[in-house]
Design a protein around this motif. Structure first.
Motif, PDB file in Angstrom:
ATOM      1  N   PHE A  29       0.822  -1.169  -0.015  1.00 31.30           N
ATOM      2  CA  PHE A  29       0.017  -0.077   0.024  1.00 31.30           C
ATOM      3  C   PHE A  29       0.796   1.154   0.155  1.00 31.30           C
ATOM      4  N   ARG A  30       0.319   2.262  -0.543  1.00 31.08           N
ATOM      5  CA  ARG A  30       1.090   3.413  -0.428  1.00 31.08           C
ATOM      6  C   ARG A  30       0.845   4.727   0.774  1.00 31.08           C
ATOM      7  N   PRO A  31       1.698   5.279   1.204  1.00 30.07           N
ATOM      8  CA  PRO A  31       1.630   5.945   2.243  1.00 30.07           C
ATOM      9  C   PRO A  31       0.411   6.866   2.469  1.00 30.07           C
ATOM     10  N   ALA A  42      12.602  -7.680   4.497  1.00 27.49           N
ATOM     11  CA  ALA A  42      11.603  -7.639   5.107  1.00 27.49           C
ATOM     12  C   ALA A  42      11.614  -6.852   6.486  1.00 27.49           C
ATOM     13  N   THR A  43      11.727  -5.600   6.749  1.00 30.52           N
ATOM     14  CA  THR A  43      12.005  -5.067   8.190  1.00 30.52           C
ATOM     15  C   THR A  43      10.701  -4.368   8.844  1.00 30.52           C
ATOM     16  N   GLY A  44       9.647  -4.376   8.395  1.00 33.05           N
ATOM     17  CA  GLY A  44       8.484  -3.817   8.983  1.00 33.05           C
ATOM     18  C   GLY A  44       8.610  -2.358   9.007  1.00 33.05           C
ATOM     19  N   SER A  45       9.311  -1.869   8.124  1.00 33.75           N
ATOM     20  CA  SER A  45       9.350  -0.339   8.152  1.00 33.75           C
ATOM     21  C   SER A  45       8.329   0.393   7.109  1.00 33.75           C
ATOM     22  N   ILE A  46       7.592   1.265   7.741  1.00 38.21           N
ATOM     23  CA  ILE A  46       6.294   1.742   7.128  1.00 38.21           C
ATOM     24  C   ILE A  46       6.366   3.431   7.132  1.00 38.21           C
ATOM     25  N   VAL A  47       5.555   3.883   6.266  1.00 39.04           N
ATOM     26  CA  VAL A  47       5.528   5.459   5.955  1.00 39.04           C
ATOM     27  C   VAL A  47       3.942   5.591   5.959  1.00 39.04           C
ATOM     28  N   VAL A  48       3.534   6.636   6.769  1.00 39.36           N
ATOM     29  CA  VAL A  48       2.217   7.039   6.771  1.00 39.36           C
ATOM     30  C   VAL A  48       2.333   8.720   6.410  1.00 39.36           C
ATOM     31  N   ARG A  49       1.375   8.990   5.317  1.00 39.97           N
ATOM     32  CA  ARG A  49       1.130  10.244   4.950  1.00 39.97           C
ATOM     33  C   ARG A  49      -0.151  10.839   5.633  1.00 39.97           C
ATOM     34  N   ALA A  92      -2.924   2.538  12.466  1.00 39.34           N
ATOM     35  CA  ALA A  92      -3.210   2.896  11.284  1.00 39.34           C
ATOM     36  C   ALA A  92      -4.014   1.728  10.552  1.00 39.34           C
ATOM     37  N   ARG A  93      -4.842   1.989   9.653  1.00 44.65           N
ATOM     38  CA  ARG A  93      -5.564   1.007   8.809  1.00 44.65           C
ATOM     39  C   ARG A  93      -5.445   1.318   7.136  1.00 44.65           C
ATOM     40  N   VAL A  94      -5.320   0.465   6.427  1.00 40.04           N
ATOM     41  CA  VAL A  94      -5.487   0.838   5.152  1.00 40.04           C
ATOM     42  C   VAL A  94      -6.771   0.984   4.723  1.00 40.04           C
ATOM     43  N   SER A  95      -6.920   2.304   3.917  1.00 40.32           N
ATOM     44  CA  SER A  95      -8.253   2.806   3.390  1.00 40.32           C
ATOM     45  C   SER A  95      -8.794   1.634   2.356  1.00 40.32           C
ATOM     46  N   PRO A  96     -10.139   1.610   2.157  1.00 45.23           N
ATOM     47  CA  PRO A  96     -10.647   0.647   1.491  1.00 45.23           C
ATOM     48  C   PRO A  96     -10.265   0.980   0.073  1.00 45.23           C
ATOM     49  N   GLY A  97      -9.752  -0.051  -0.561  1.00 45.31           N
ATOM     50  CA  GLY A  97      -9.134  -0.079  -2.071  1.00 45.31           C
ATOM     51  C   GLY A  97      -7.677   0.223  -2.113  1.00 45.31           C
ATOM     52  N   GLY A  98      -7.024   0.619  -1.175  1.00 41.64           N
ATOM     53  CA  GLY A  98      -5.794   0.925  -0.896  1.00 41.64           C
ATOM     54  C   GLY A  98      -4.963  -0.157  -0.927  1.00 41.64           C
ATOM     55  N   LEU A  99      -5.326  -1.384  -0.687  1.00 42.61           N
ATOM     56  CA  LEU A  99      -4.275  -2.815  -0.491  1.00 42.61           C
ATOM     57  C   LEU A  99      -4.181  -3.190  -1.947  1.00 42.61           C
ATOM     58  N   HIS A 100      -2.940  -3.519  -2.346  1.00 40.17           N
ATOM     59  CA  HIS A 100      -2.583  -4.189  -3.413  1.00 40.17           C
ATOM     60  C   HIS A 100      -2.081  -5.413  -3.283  1.00 40.17           C
ATOM     61  N   ALA A 101      -2.165  -6.483  -3.875  1.00 46.03           N
ATOM     62  CA  ALA A 101      -1.713  -7.838  -3.878  1.00 46.03           C
ATOM     63  C   ALA A 101      -0.800  -8.139  -4.979  1.00 46.03           C
ATOM     64  N   PHE A 102       0.372  -8.699  -4.844  1.00 44.27           N
ATOM     65  CA  PHE A 102       1.502  -8.998  -5.691  1.00 44.27           C
ATOM     66  C   PHE A 102       2.032 -10.573  -5.584  1.00 44.27           C
ATOM     67  N   SER A 103       2.129 -11.345  -6.606  1.00 38.87           N
ATOM     68  CA  SER A 103       2.775 -12.503  -6.603  1.00 38.87           C
ATOM     69  C   SER A 103       4.244 -12.342  -6.073  1.00 38.87           C
ATOM     70  N   ALA A 104       4.416 -13.407  -5.056  1.00 35.54           N
ATOM     71  CA  ALA A 104       5.828 -13.307  -4.245  1.00 35.54           C
ATOM     72  C   ALA A 104       6.691 -13.900  -5.101  1.00 35.54           C
ATOM     73  N   THR A 105       6.577 -14.645  -6.186  1.00 31.13           N
ATOM     74  CA  THR A 105       7.535 -15.169  -7.131  1.00 31.13           C
ATOM     75  C   THR A 105       7.878 -14.418  -8.150  1.00 31.13           C
TER      76      THR A 105
END
Length: 106
Positions: A16-18, A66-73, A88-101
């Protein structure tokens, strides 16, 4: 689209984006606990740099970076200080999924 997953793949990466994060109360469901390391005021925005607090958020088997670092705008002059624990929580529609491979967006 699940077609982006490779055969036998059972792990995805979520991103997700900040600006997709919103500050919420600690008691609300689905929140990320974030310990603030640095607050950057940029006039029209503030950026809160921190790390996930409390463990359990980074899945086993993650890459070494994978450090767990995070930025919030947030809006300017948000009343958050270094060392503070926020939620904080991700707003609706703000979460994106990617193939780990492949890294391809799903």
């Amino acid at each position: 689209h699940l077609s982006a997953l490779t055969a036998g793949e059972d792990t995805i990466v979520l991103g997700f984006r900040p600006e997709a994060l919103e500050l919420v109360g600690a008691g609300e469901a689905g929140t990320l606990p974030i310990r603030i390391d640095f607050v950057e005021e940029l006039g029209s925005d503030s950026y809160l740099y921190g790390h996930l607090d409390g463990g359990g958020w980074i899945a086993q088997g993650q890459a070494d970076d994978a450090t767990g670092s995070i930025v919030v705008r947030t809006p300017p002059r948000t009343d958050v200080r270094e060392g503070e624990l926020i939620h904080a929580r991700v707003s609706p529609g703000g979460l994106h999924a990617f193939s780990a491979t492949t890294g391809e967006r799903i």
